[in-house]
Design an enzyme around this catalytic site. Structure first.
Site, PDB file in Angstrom:
ATOM      1  N   HIS A 224      12.392 -55.429 -72.782  1.00  6.17           N
ATOM      2  CA  HIS A 224      11.530 -56.110 -73.747  1.00  6.17           C
ATOM      3  C   HIS A 224      11.618 -57.611 -73.522  1.00  6.17           C
ATOM      4  O   HIS A 224      12.358 -58.073 -72.644  1.00  6.17           O
ATOM      5  CB  HIS A 224      11.859 -55.697 -75.182  1.00  6.17           C
ATOM      6  CG  HIS A 224      13.273 -55.952 -75.612  1.00  6.17           C
ATOM      7  ND1 HIS A 224      13.837 -57.204 -75.627  1.00  6.17           N
ATOM      8  CD2 HIS A 224      14.250 -55.093 -76.023  1.00  6.17           C
ATOM      9  CE1 HIS A 224      15.087 -57.109 -76.048  1.00  6.17           C
ATOM     10  NE2 HIS A 224      15.366 -55.843 -76.291  1.00  6.17           N
TER      11      HIS A 224
ATOM     12  N   HIS B 202      15.014 -59.410 -73.234  1.00  3.63           N
ATOM     13  CA  HIS B 202      15.646 -59.382 -71.903  1.00  3.63           C
ATOM     14  C   HIS B 202      14.909 -60.337 -70.948  1.00  3.63           C
ATOM     15  O   HIS B 202      15.516 -61.037 -70.153  1.00  3.63           O
ATOM     16  CB  HIS B 202      15.596 -57.977 -71.293  1.00  3.63           C
ATOM     17  CG  HIS B 202      16.114 -56.882 -72.167  1.00  3.63           C
ATOM     18  ND1 HIS B 202      15.401 -55.747 -72.432  1.00  3.63           N
ATOM     19  CD2 HIS B 202      17.287 -56.751 -72.838  1.00  3.63           C
ATOM     20  CE1 HIS B 202      16.108 -54.956 -73.216  1.00  3.63           C
ATOM     21  NE2 HIS B 202      17.261 -55.542 -73.489  1.00  3.63           N
TER      22      HIS B 202
ATOM     23  N   CYS C 130      31.535 -49.318 -83.270  1.00  2.00           N
ATOM     24  CA  CYS C 130      30.068 -49.311 -83.360  1.00  2.00           C
ATOM     25  C   CYS C 130      29.529 -49.009 -81.966  1.00  2.00           C
ATOM     26  O   CYS C 130      29.729 -49.810 -81.032  1.00  2.00           O
ATOM     27  CB  CYS C 130      29.536 -50.645 -83.859  1.00  2.00           C
ATOM     28  SG  CYS C 130      27.738 -50.722 -83.677  1.00  2.00           S
TER      29      CYS C 130
ATOM     30  N   CYS D 253      27.020 -51.668 -80.591  1.00  2.00           N
ATOM     31  CA  CYS D 253      27.643 -52.876 -80.033  1.00  2.00           C
ATOM     32  C   CYS D 253      28.590 -52.533 -78.882  1.00  2.00           C
ATOM     33  O   CYS D 253      29.006 -53.418 -78.146  1.00  2.00           O
ATOM     34  CB  CYS D 253      28.478 -53.612 -81.080  1.00  2.00           C
ATOM     35  SG  CYS D 253      27.561 -54.303 -82.447  1.00  2.00           S
TER      36      CYS D 253
ATOM     37  N   CYS E 253      27.483 -51.444 -89.491  1.00  2.00           N
ATOM     38  CA  CYS E 253      27.398 -52.599 -88.588  1.00  2.00           C
ATOM     39  C   CYS E 253      26.172 -53.421 -88.997  1.00  2.00           C
ATOM     40  O   CYS E 253      25.070 -52.878 -89.071  1.00  2.00           O
ATOM     41  CB  CYS E 253      27.257 -52.131 -87.147  1.00  2.00           C
ATOM     42  SG  CYS E 253      26.657 -53.430 -86.056  1.00  2.00           S
TER      43      CYS E 253
ATOM     44  N   HIS F 100      23.370 -53.251 -86.184  1.00  2.00           N
ATOM     45  CA  HIS F 100      22.719 -51.968 -85.861  1.00  2.00           C
ATOM     46  C   HIS F 100      22.419 -51.106 -87.084  1.00  2.00           C
ATOM     47  O   HIS F 100      21.771 -50.070 -86.965  1.00  2.00           O
ATOM     48  CB  HIS F 100      23.567 -51.197 -84.835  1.00  2.00           C
ATOM     49  CG  HIS F 100      23.595 -51.884 -83.505  1.00  2.00           C
ATOM     50  ND1 HIS F 100      24.576 -52.778 -83.164  1.00  2.00           N
ATOM     51  CD2 HIS F 100      22.722 -51.850 -82.473  1.00  2.00           C
ATOM     52  CE1 HIS F 100      24.327 -53.251 -81.951  1.00  2.00           C
ATOM     53  NE2 HIS F 100      23.210 -52.711 -81.507  1.00  2.00           N
TER      54      HIS F 100
ATOM     55  N   LYS G 184      12.841 -59.690 -87.057  1.00  2.00           N
ATOM     56  CA  LYS G 184      13.705 -59.280 -85.949  1.00  2.00           C
ATOM     57  C   LYS G 184      12.945 -58.252 -85.104  1.00  2.00           C
ATOM     58  O   LYS G 184      12.239 -57.408 -85.656  1.00  2.00           O
ATOM     59  CB  LYS G 184      14.969 -58.650 -86.544  1.00  2.00           C
ATOM     60  CG  LYS G 184      16.027 -58.416 -85.524  1.00  2.00           C
ATOM     61  CD  LYS G 184      17.287 -57.839 -86.122  1.00  2.00           C
ATOM     62  CE  LYS G 184      18.110 -57.318 -84.954  1.00  2.00           C
ATOM     63  NZ  LYS G 184      19.257 -56.586 -85.321  1.00  2.00           N
TER      64      LYS G 184
ATOM     65  N   LYS H 134      12.870 -51.471 -82.942  1.00  2.00           N
ATOM     66  CA  LYS H 134      12.086 -50.245 -82.769  1.00  2.00           C
ATOM     67  C   LYS H 134      11.607 -49.739 -84.118  1.00  2.00           C
ATOM     68  O   LYS H 134      10.495 -49.254 -84.247  1.00  2.00           O
ATOM     69  CB  LYS H 134      12.949 -49.170 -82.108  1.00  2.00           C
ATOM     70  CG  LYS H 134      13.022 -49.320 -80.609  1.00  2.00           C
ATOM     71  CD  LYS H 134      13.689 -48.098 -79.997  1.00  2.00           C
ATOM     72  CE  LYS H 134      14.550 -48.529 -78.830  1.00  2.00           C
ATOM     73  NZ  LYS H 134      15.640 -47.673 -78.501  1.00  2.00           N
TER      74      LYS H 134
HETATM   75  N1  MSP Z   1      24.952 -54.792 -71.503  1.00  2.00           N
HETATM   76  C1  MSP Z   1      25.254 -55.900 -72.324  1.00  2.00           C
HETATM   77  C2  MSP Z   1      25.495 -57.134 -71.486  1.00  2.00           C
HETATM   78  C3  MSP Z   1      26.578 -57.020 -70.461  1.00  2.00           C
HETATM   79  S1  MSP Z   1      26.741 -58.461 -69.521  1.00  2.00           S
HETATM   80  C4  MSP Z   1      28.174 -58.291 -68.660  1.00  2.00           C
HETATM   81  C5  MSP Z   1      24.094 -56.166 -73.278  1.00  2.00           C
HETATM   82  N2  MSP Z   1      22.918 -55.701 -72.901  1.00  2.00           N
HETATM   83  S2  MSP Z   1      21.551 -55.800 -73.753  1.00  2.00           S
HETATM   84  O1  MSP Z   1      20.600 -54.972 -73.071  1.00  2.00           O
HETATM   85  O2  MSP Z   1      21.780 -55.516 -75.117  1.00  2.00           O
HETATM   86  O3  MSP Z   1      21.046 -57.260 -73.548  1.00  2.00           O
HETATM   87  C6  MSP Z   1      21.452 -58.251 -74.372  1.00  2.00           C
HETATM   88  C7  MSP Z   1      20.784 -59.547 -73.970  1.00  2.00           C
HETATM   89  O4  MSP Z   1      19.351 -59.447 -74.090  1.00  2.00           O
HETATM   90  C8  MSP Z   1      21.147 -60.668 -74.908  1.00  2.00           C
HETATM   91  O5  MSP Z   1      22.365 -61.265 -74.612  1.00  2.00           O
HETATM   92  C9  MSP Z   1      20.012 -61.597 -74.667  1.00  2.00           C
HETATM   93  O6  MSP Z   1      20.261 -62.236 -73.444  1.00  2.00           O
HETATM   94  C10 MSP Z   1      18.818 -60.671 -74.524  1.00  2.00           C
HETATM   95  N3  MSP Z   1      18.101 -60.460 -75.791  1.00  2.00           N
HETATM   96  C11 MSP Z   1      17.905 -59.271 -76.444  1.00  2.00           C
HETATM   97  N4  MSP Z   1      17.152 -59.496 -77.558  1.00  2.00           N
HETATM   98  C12 MSP Z   1      16.849 -60.805 -77.659  1.00  2.00           C
HETATM   99  C13 MSP Z   1      16.111 -61.600 -78.576  1.00  2.00           C
HETATM  100  N5  MSP Z   1      15.495 -61.091 -79.632  1.00  2.00           N
HETATM  101  N6  MSP Z   1      16.053 -62.937 -78.333  1.00  2.00           N
HETATM  102  C14 MSP Z   1      16.637 -63.496 -77.239  1.00  2.00           C
HETATM  103  N7  MSP Z   1      17.333 -62.771 -76.371  1.00  2.00           N
HETATM  104  C15 MSP Z   1      17.482 -61.441 -76.555  1.00  2.00           C
HETATM  105  O7  MSP Z   1      24.316 -56.793 -74.291  1.00  2.00           O
END
Ligand code: MSP
Length: 527
Positions: free
Chosen positions: A33, A36, A149, A152, A166, A169, A316, A319
């Site tokens: 999304h 990411h 959790c 997380c 949490c 979540h 926020k 889903k």
């Molecule tokens: N797998 C772990 C990271 C391991 S790194 C060694 C993880 N993955 S995640 O798929 O949940 O991705 C998290 C990252 O996605 C966040 O740290 C951020 O970089 C990005 N984001 C997810 N949602 C976001 C927003 N709504 N806004 C900005 N960035 C966001 O955590």
């Protein structure tokens, strides 16, 4: 012109020979999304900028997927697939999303790959005999009971929960009671504090650094780094009934992708110059990962940069609300480069912000279709009309007729790029674009064409040369459109890219007589 604050640049390119930048590796239980995409585009922009400064071979951009752990195993089961089938399919979705966004990653690491598992196993073996700064064993075995959790992939304390759930979540935590291996994080507080305070390991922005220093002050607790009840993971080599805690597994990717501590790439690129992460995962990157590295006697990353989180129309992204935006949706509507621009231009990279779908349309039309797109097509159309589509020769004194100060602009641009202030760097570019548009209105080339062709030649030359420099500034942000602009200016783009930034930004290297072309509209207006 706004004054540049006299902060010390955080990663000066002077004397710098290589640049290694990473994104978090994304959990594959989710579809890609724009959250990411936000992090990944930022890392890509930085990598492309440093490639221009240091040369392509000296820059490494890493991204990938985090494929182990309870969360992924549960998602696979829900989809009636084996975990491996499931992660293969999902990892491919991330790779496709990054291709569509023109992400120039040098590698894509997956934690289910053998090359990664091998490094994690080696790390365990070294951790087994490692000592903490207080001369204790860095890891030890103990019975543990805690609230876990799965969302997380972390244990929570009672005080962190809201109504027993949490807060991130909104789910109940599982009670987990088992014998685990622990990392003695409690022994690393002082060392980590000193490394952060001395700037050896920078955490930015400052409020994030203070958050971490605050946590250290209140005392760090040891962390369980293995799990008995999670089968989908890398087995602990000396205790096969346990698997590696998914965060220890995931963080190791930054080194496993370089071939481990003996790898050729490791020798060239480690330590990382910057790990870019969202603020949600700062503790893992700023405490657990450096403590692991200290135990392994490996150098620490130079910087951890935490960007903010954004909401969609004030809510926020989730889903349940149904407002999750896939990068593909934006690419289909606006195109690759416009999506990259829209995501990075709206608010400061270190702060939280909001995306309003309606505002994105307005900004696309105003900044891209009108300001940038029109400038390029107007100036090229005038060059075609008045100078037979060739760059005119500069006639009069440049200082007299040219009021732009691109040298200062470049200094500001460099400062902002090196400090990951992408929106500010884009502002510098857009100030320039607006100045060019105002310059056209002031100089009125259509009148000069009747009165003074020498001054007309200067005006058009100034505009073409500024557009060339603007295209160079845009290269990290909008690689395809920047190439297109350079092509319209008569360049073979590959040849331009062979040159270093310091040569490309010299004023007046645009050659007289070079054939230009009006071309198609760069950003078709949305109706
Ligand atoms: N797998 C772990 C990271 C391991 S790194 C060694 C993880 N993955 S995640 O798929 O949940 O991705 C998290 C990252 O996605 C966040 O740290 C951020 O970089 C990005 N984001 C997810 N949602 C976001 C927003 N709504 N806004 C900005 N960035 C966001 O955590």
């Amino acid at each position: 012109m706004p004054k540049v604050k006299k902060e010390k640049p955080v990663s000066a390119a002077a004397g710098q020979e290589k640049f290694y930048v990473t994104t978090p590796i994304y959990y594959v239980n989710d579809v890609p999304h724009i959250g990411h995409a936000y992090t990944t585009i930022a890392a890509d922009v930085l990598a492309r900028y440093y490639r221009m400064l240091l040369g392509g071979d000296n820059v490494y951009l890493l991204t990938g997927t985090d494929e182990h752990g309870a969360k992924i195993a549960q998602a696979a089961e829900k989809n009636k697939m084996s975990p491996q089938e499931f992660v293969d399919q999902k990892a491919a979705e991330f790779q496709m999303a990054w291709d569509r966004l023109d992400i120039s990653n040098n590698d894509f690491i997956r934690t289910t790959e053998k090359r990664h598992e091998k490094v994690v196993v080696d790390f365990w073996k070294k951790l087994k005999t490692a000592k903490t700064p207080l001369k204790n064993d860095a890891i030890y075995e103990a019975e543990y009971e805690g609230l876990y959790c799965v969302g997380c992939e972390a244990f929570k304390t009672e005080t962190e929960l809201v109504d027993g759930k949490c807060p991130d979540h909104k789910t109940k935590c599982e009670v987990v009671k088992e014998k685990n291996w622990f990392l003695r994080l409690s022994n690393y507080g002082k060392t980590l504090n000193d490394l952060i305070m001395s700037g050896e390991m920078q955490i930015l922005p400052l409020e994030r650094r203070n958050e971490i220093l605050g946590l250290i002050k209140t005392g760090l607790k040891d962390v369980a780094i293995s799990r008995q009840n999670v089968k989908w993971g890398i087995p602990v080599p000396f205790d096969k009934k346990q698997t590696t805690y998914v965060w220890v597994d995931a963080l190791s990717n930054y080194i496993s992708a370089l071939g481990g501590p003996k790898g050729k790439l490791y020798k060239k690129f480690w330590p990382a110059d910057v790990h870019i992460t969202g603020k949600d995962i700062i503790k893992f990157h700023s405490l657990i990962w450096p403590a692991m590295l200290l135990a392994l006697k490996l150098p620490l990353p130079k910087m951890i940069f935490c960007h903010g989180f954004f909401t969609i129309d004030g809510q926020k992204m989730s889903k349940t609300i149904g407002n999750v935006i896939a990068p593909d949706e934006l690419v289909t509507k606006y195109g690759t480069d416009a999506t990259r621009y829209l995501l990075l231009s709206q608010f400061g990279f270190g702060t939280d912000g909001d995306f309003s779908k309606e505002r994105l349309d307005n900004i696309y039309n105003a900044a891209l279709a009108n300001e940038l797109g029109n400038l390029v097509s107007r100036v090229l159309a005038m060059t075609e009309k008045y100078f037979n589509a060739t760059v005119p020769e500069f006639q009069v004194d440049y200082d007299k007729y040219f009021a732009f100060d691109l040298k200062t602009d470049w200094e500001r641009y460099d400062f902002f790029m090196k400090n990951l202030k992408f929106e500010e760097a884009l502002n510098v570019i857009w100030e320039n674009i607006r100045r060019c548009n105002a310059y056209i209105d002031k100089e009125k080339p259509w009148e000069l064409a009747k009165q003074n062709r020498d001054v007309l030649a200067d005006v058009i030359y100034n505009l073409l040369e500024t557009i060339r420099q603007t295209a160079i500034m845009l290269m990290p942000f909008m690689p395809q459109k920047a190439d297109k602009i350079l092509e319209l200016l008569g360049y073979e783009v590959e040849k331009v890219k062979e040159q270093k930034l310091d040569d490309l930004r010299k004023w007046s290297i645009l050659r007289k007589g070079q054939a230009v072309e009006k071309g198609d509209i760069l950003f078709p207006k949305l109706t």
